[in-house]
Scaffold this active site. Sequence first.
Site, short mmCIF file in Angstrom:
data_model
loop_
_atom_site.label_atom_id
_atom_site.label_comp_id
_atom_site.label_asym_id
_atom_site.label_seq_id
_atom_site.Cartn_x
_atom_site.Cartn_y
_atom_site.Cartn_z
N ASN A 110 -3.93 18.56 1.47
CA ASN A 110 -3.66 20.07 1.29
C ASN A 110 -2.71 20.05 1.23
OD1 ASN A 110 -4.57 22.60 2.09
ND2 ASN A 110 -2.22 22.56 3.37
N HIS A 112 0.60 22.18 0.43
CA HIS A 112 1.06 24.34 0.96
C HIS A 112 2.29 24.00 1.12
CE1 HIS A 112 2.39 25.58 4.71
NE2 HIS A 112 3.10 25.78 4.93
N SER A 139 4.69 20.88 -1.06
CA SER A 139 4.40 19.50 0.06
C SER A 139 2.14 19.38 -0.62
CB SER A 139 4.53 19.25 1.10
OG SER A 139 5.92 19.49 1.31
N ASP A 148 -0.70 22.09 9.41
CA ASP A 148 -0.44 21.53 7.96
C ASP A 148 1.04 20.55 8.45
OD1 ASP A 148 -1.13 23.42 6.77
OD2 ASP A 148 0.41 25.19 7.07
#
Length: 226
Positions: A110, A112, A139, A148
């Site tokens: 992911n 972020h 990130s 997260d």
Amino acid sequence: MTGRLKTCVLVSGNGSNLQALIDAHRSEALDIDINHVISNVPQARALERAREAGIDTSILEHGRFANRDDFDRALALLINSRPPDLVVLAGFMRIIGHAVLQPFQGRMINLHPSLLPKYRGTQTYRRAIESGDSEHGASIHFVTEELDGGPVISQVVIPILETDDPAALAARLAPLEHLLVVATVKFFTLHQVEYSDGAVIIDGQKTDTPLQLGADGQLIPESETR
């Protein structure tokens, strides 16, 4: 894993990071096959970008499901309908649950917009500015059941300027996010990164420090940025 890295991209919005992956593939900078783009938002511009590139797309509207677990099960089946080597969340605005994570553990990443572990969740630009931070960034992390909270693979850092508001900060960060996504996915194509026992493994070695995006668009150890 042999041949091009079969990649599924999950999106909810504009899809500029998806476009960065498409462009890198077209220029032969990235040895991937984006074989599926999935969105929970039917009007997402990202779907148009995928179709224009000849990529198969699917829409899975979360509002059509009675609960999150039902949506997650359907999403897992949809992703696996074209089995991927890697799943990239690029602006996918849904929390990923166990039914999705379990079959793709260690193969789902992911992007972020913060320097994790700072500012998990939303409104990251505003929160960084209001906290008086001197820098912000993005990130890429392995997705786990902690929001997260998965181990961070890579980051890019930019200064926060006195003139920045959230929109200006986001606009300055966006092109570097594109470079970060491409550079990180390239590490997967080269089999230089993996997930093991809750940790990031780079070239066979466990690391607790995220790789940093250098001025040349390549990922380097943090010690080399000093």
